[in-house]
Motif scaffolding. Structure first.
Motif, PDB file in Angstrom:
ATOM      1  N   ARG A 104      -1.756   3.821  -9.652  1.00 16.12           N
ATOM      2  CA  ARG A 104      -3.006   3.406  -9.015  1.00 16.12           C
ATOM      3  C   ARG A 104      -4.149   4.351  -9.378  1.00 16.12           C
ATOM      4  O   ARG A 104      -5.283   3.921  -9.602  1.00 16.12           O
ATOM      5  N   SER A 115       0.779   5.045  -2.165  1.00 14.32           N
ATOM      6  CA  SER A 115       0.056   5.832  -3.148  1.00 14.32           C
ATOM      7  C   SER A 115       0.934   6.112  -4.361  1.00 14.32           C
ATOM      8  O   SER A 115       2.074   6.546  -4.233  1.00 14.32           O
ATOM      9  N   GLU A 175     -10.344   7.505  -6.697  1.00 12.78           N
ATOM     10  CA  GLU A 175      -9.142   7.850  -7.465  1.00 12.78           C
ATOM     11  C   GLU A 175      -9.445   8.985  -8.446  1.00 12.78           C
ATOM     12  O   GLU A 175      -8.625   9.887  -8.638  1.00 12.78           O
ATOM     13  N   TYR A 192       0.845  -1.193   0.000  1.00  7.87           N
ATOM     14  CA  TYR A 192       0.000   0.000   0.000  1.00  7.87           C
ATOM     15  C   TYR A 192       0.876   1.238   0.000  1.00  7.87           C
ATOM     16  O   TYR A 192       1.390   1.664   1.027  1.00  7.87           O
ATOM     17  N   ARG A 202      -5.637   7.923   2.303  1.00  5.48           N
ATOM     18  CA  ARG A 202      -4.982   6.767   1.690  1.00  5.48           C
ATOM     19  C   ARG A 202      -4.361   7.095   0.343  1.00  5.48           C
ATOM     20  O   ARG A 202      -3.534   6.334  -0.168  1.00  5.48           O
ATOM     21  N   PHE A 203      -4.718   8.232  -0.258  1.00  3.77           N
ATOM     22  CA  PHE A 203      -4.114   8.621  -1.522  1.00  3.77           C
ATOM     23  C   PHE A 203      -3.079   9.727  -1.365  1.00  3.77           C
ATOM     24  O   PHE A 203      -2.456  10.124  -2.347  1.00  3.77           O
ATOM     25  N   ILE A 206       1.266  12.649  -3.760  1.00  6.50           N
ATOM     26  CA  ILE A 206       0.605  12.218  -4.992  1.00  6.50           C
ATOM     27  C   ILE A 206       0.425  13.360  -5.983  1.00  6.50           C
ATOM     28  O   ILE A 206       0.552  13.154  -7.207  1.00  6.50           O
TER      29      ILE A 206
END
Length: 272
Positions: A96, A92, A109, A90, A151-152, A157
């Motif tokens: 993904r 980011s 996403e 896991y 989580r992203f 990111i």
């Protein structure tokens, strides 16, 4: 323009007024866009790219740089030869997000990618699971909740997506479409629920407000599979954030897909 709802923030990271960037005037006469500081902070990447003989080698150099900068493991890339998905830790990554977008642009996403466009280009999304007309809408609340999901955002990111955009722009300018300002792309739709009609000159020609990030295809036959109405647009290369042949291993290759920064577009509608 009086009476029009705001298309975005008053500031962005590309140095043009957002209302201009999202307008047909910009699409007609585009100028180069650069996300502030990205190329300056990653000079070594673009020095490597300048030595690549073709796009395939440039893609390998870019993937290696992203792995080194963000700790992206090779197994996070879509398998090219082995059809079985690899075990993924896991972490980011832009891969993904692109995969999630490919399944459903209204996924979490997809919200993160729309949030990146809002952050960097200043343009608000107009649709996420439902029409977003104002920031008090339920749709806006859902979008904000999903785009901010922790989580992203555990691996810079947005910085990853900045580099994807700048690599895409480098590839278009040097190898894929040198000297070209526009690419003709197609989008299949069944109705205009997700696309606000800003102006219409006749049944086939209109100005349509696209979502701040939208999928198009270079293959009109593929667009036929997604709707009974085919929208044809001349998209500035500067508004292309990703295209299907940019990298060897990703999940959008089969549909000739392009990810396009939104705003108002002149489109020609063909009805099947």
């Amino acid at each position: 323009m009086p009476g029009r709802s705001s298309v975005g923030h008053s500031t962005n990271l590309v140095g043009l007024p957002t209302d201009l960037l999202a307008s047909c005037a910009y699409n007609d006469y585009p100028v180069p866009l650069r996300i502030s500081g990205v190329r300056e902070m990653n000079r070594s990447l673009f020095e490597m790219l300048s030595q690549a003989p073709d796009l395939a080698d440039a893609g390998i150099a870019f993937a290696s740089y992203m792995m080194a900068m963000f700790g992206l493991d090779p197994e996070q890339q879509e398998p090219v030869h082995d059809g079985r998905p690899a075990t993924r830790r896991y972490r980011s990554s832009f891969l993904r997000l692109i995969k999630g977008w490919g399944y459903d642009s209204n996924s979490p996403e997809g919200a993160v990618m729309k949030g990146w466009v809002e952050s960097r280009f200043g343009i608000f999304p107009t649709f996420h699971k439902q029409v977003i007309a104002r920031i008090s809408d339920e749709g806006w609340a859902t979008y904000v909740e999903q785009k901010m999901s922790s989580r992203f955002h555990n691996n810079s990111i947005y910085s990853q997506l900045d580099l994807v955009y700048e690599f895409c722009q480098w590839a278009l300018a040097t190898m894929v479409a040198p000297g070209e300002d526009h690419v003709t792309l197609y989008r299949g739709v069944n109705d205009f629920d997700e696309h606000q009609i800003v102006a219409r000159s006749d049944k086939r020609h209109a100005v349509v407000r696209m979502n701040n990030l939208a999928s198009f295809t270079s293959d009109r036959g593929v667009a036929d599979c997604f709707g009974d109405i085919i929208l044809t647009a001349h998209v500035p290369t500067t508004k292309i954030a990703f295209f299907n042949t940019l990298l060897a291993g990703h999940p959008l290759k089969g549909e000739g897909e392009y990810l396009v920064i939104g705003g108002d577009y002149r489109v020609t509608a063909s009805y099947l």
